[in-house]
Design a protein around this motif. Sequence first.
Motif, PDB file in Angstrom:
ATOM      1  N   PHE A 127     -12.977  -3.674   1.684  1.00 14.75           N
ATOM      2  CA  PHE A 127     -12.109  -3.256   2.793  1.00 14.75           C
ATOM      3  C   PHE A 127     -11.932  -1.737   2.786  1.00 14.75           C
ATOM      4  N   VAL A 128     -11.720  -1.173   1.614  1.00 18.06           N
ATOM      5  CA  VAL A 128     -11.557   0.290   1.519  1.00 18.06           C
ATOM      6  C   VAL A 128     -12.821   0.978   2.021  1.00 18.06           C
ATOM      7  N   GLN A 129     -13.960   0.481   1.620  1.00 18.67           N
ATOM      8  CA  GLN A 129     -15.227   1.077   2.051  1.00 18.67           C
ATOM      9  C   GLN A 129     -15.398   0.956   3.571  1.00 18.67           C
ATOM     10  N   ARG A 130     -15.110  -0.221   4.123  1.00 19.14           N
ATOM     11  CA  ARG A 130     -15.234  -0.403   5.581  1.00 19.14           C
ATOM     12  C   ARG A 130     -14.263   0.489   6.337  1.00 19.14           C
ATOM     13  N   SER A 131     -13.062   0.662   5.793  1.00 21.59           N
ATOM     14  CA  SER A 131     -12.036   1.424   6.507  1.00 21.59           C
ATOM     15  C   SER A 131     -12.373   2.918   6.550  1.00 21.59           C
ATOM     16  N   GLN A 132     -13.223   3.387   5.668  1.00 22.50           N
ATOM     17  CA  GLN A 132     -13.627   4.794   5.694  1.00 22.50           C
ATOM     18  C   GLN A 132     -14.469   5.113   6.929  1.00 22.50           C
ATOM     19  N   TYR A 133     -15.083   4.099   7.503  1.00 19.79           N
ATOM     20  CA  TYR A 133     -15.986   4.326   8.634  1.00 19.79           C
ATOM     21  C   TYR A 133     -15.353   3.990   9.971  1.00 19.79           C
ATOM     22  N   LYS A 134     -14.061   3.701   9.974  1.00 25.31           N
ATOM     23  CA  LYS A 134     -13.393   3.360  11.241  1.00 25.31           C
ATOM     24  C   LYS A 134     -12.841   4.602  11.879  1.00 25.31           C
TER      25      LYS A 134
ATOM     26  N   GLY B 203      -7.609   4.944   0.734  1.00 24.01           N
ATOM     27  CA  GLY B 203      -8.650   5.891   0.323  1.00 24.01           C
ATOM     28  C   GLY B 203      -8.161   6.786  -0.804  1.00 24.01           C
ATOM     29  N   LEU B 204      -6.907   7.228  -0.708  1.00 25.72           N
ATOM     30  CA  LEU B 204      -6.325   8.056  -1.773  1.00 25.72           C
ATOM     31  C   LEU B 204      -6.129   7.243  -3.057  1.00 25.72           C
ATOM     32  N   LEU B 205      -5.713   5.996  -2.907  1.00 18.47           N
ATOM     33  CA  LEU B 205      -5.531   5.131  -4.076  1.00 18.47           C
ATOM     34  C   LEU B 205      -6.867   4.840  -4.749  1.00 18.47           C
ATOM     35  N   TYR B 206      -7.909   4.729  -3.940  1.00 21.33           N
ATOM     36  CA  TYR B 206      -9.242   4.514  -4.509  1.00 21.33           C
ATOM     37  C   TYR B 206      -9.607   5.680  -5.422  1.00 21.33           C
TER      38      TYR B 206
ATOM     39  N   VAL C 242       0.845  -1.204   0.000  1.00 18.35           N
ATOM     40  CA  VAL C 242       0.000   0.000   0.000  1.00 18.35           C
ATOM     41  C   VAL C 242       0.880   1.254   0.000  1.00 18.35           C
ATOM     42  N   ALA C 243       1.901   1.276   0.840  1.00 17.36           N
ATOM     43  CA  ALA C 243       2.797   2.440   0.893  1.00 17.36           C
ATOM     44  C   ALA C 243       3.530   2.634  -0.434  1.00 17.36           C
ATOM     45  N   PHE C 244       3.997   1.537  -1.026  1.00 19.28           N
ATOM     46  CA  PHE C 244       4.671   1.607  -2.323  1.00 19.28           C
ATOM     47  C   PHE C 244       3.741   2.210  -3.373  1.00 19.28           C
ATOM     48  N   LEU C 245       2.513   1.715  -3.423  1.00 21.18           N
ATOM     49  CA  LEU C 245       1.552   2.250  -4.390  1.00 21.18           C
ATOM     50  C   LEU C 245       1.249   3.712  -4.118  1.00 21.18           C
ATOM     51  N   GLY C 246       1.148   4.070  -2.844  1.00 26.13           N
ATOM     52  CA  GLY C 246       0.890   5.463  -2.499  1.00 26.13           C
ATOM     53  C   GLY C 246       1.961   6.398  -3.029  1.00 26.13           C
ATOM     54  N   LEU C 247       3.202   5.931  -3.059  1.00 23.59           N
ATOM     55  CA  LEU C 247       4.309   6.756  -3.532  1.00 23.59           C
ATOM     56  C   LEU C 247       4.517   6.696  -5.048  1.00 23.59           C
ATOM     57  N   HIS C 248       4.205   5.540  -5.655  1.00 28.78           N
ATOM     58  CA  HIS C 248       4.637   5.327  -7.040  1.00 28.78           C
ATOM     59  C   HIS C 248       3.534   4.958  -8.024  1.00 28.78           C
ATOM     60  N   TRP C 249       2.278   4.981  -7.622  1.00 19.99           N
ATOM     61  CA  TRP C 249       1.226   4.498  -8.512  1.00 19.99           C
ATOM     62  C   TRP C 249       1.221   5.224  -9.852  1.00 19.99           C
ATOM     63  N   SER C 250       1.519   6.501  -9.855  1.00 21.20           N
ATOM     64  CA  SER C 250       1.446   7.276 -11.095  1.00 21.20           C
ATOM     65  C   SER C 250       2.573   6.931 -12.077  1.00 21.20           C
ATOM     66  N   LYS C 251       3.604   6.252 -11.589  1.00 22.63           N
ATOM     67  CA  LYS C 251       4.733   5.885 -12.444  1.00 22.63           C
ATOM     68  C   LYS C 251       4.611   4.464 -12.991  1.00 22.63           C
TER      69      LYS C 251
END
Length: 118
Positions: free
Chosen positions: A111-118, A85-88, A37-46
């Motif tokens: 999981f992303v949807q559930r995590s928005q409500y935590k 959430g940002l990756l979504y 998740v952290a890797f994608l957060g930093l590099h998804w656009s590349k």
Amino acid sequence: MVLHYLHGVCAQVWNGEVPEDRIMPIMQTNGTFGTLVAFLGLHWSKLQAADLQLAAEALAYICDSEDFQTYEEQYATASDMETLGLLYASFLESMAADGDQRRKLRPLLDFVQRSQYK
């Protein structure tokens, strides 16, 4: 290369070719979910679309495992959930517009949807 390997391992667990209890505790201990998740957060656009797809499917396979569902808090931190959430918003939502892709990514999307409500 790592994304392809991780996707392959996760797919084998999901298909029952490798026992979940042999792989998932190792992924939990090593923080594989959060690292990806952290890797994608930093590099998804590349990344190329095919690599993003593999990464998202690997995350979905992990989310679909019994071990992840039992120990969610040990797999994903609050920071991971925020990044998801940002990756979504960045690419998962558009990726899920296709019905076949949505089915493949369903555990991750839930999981992303559930995590928005935590």
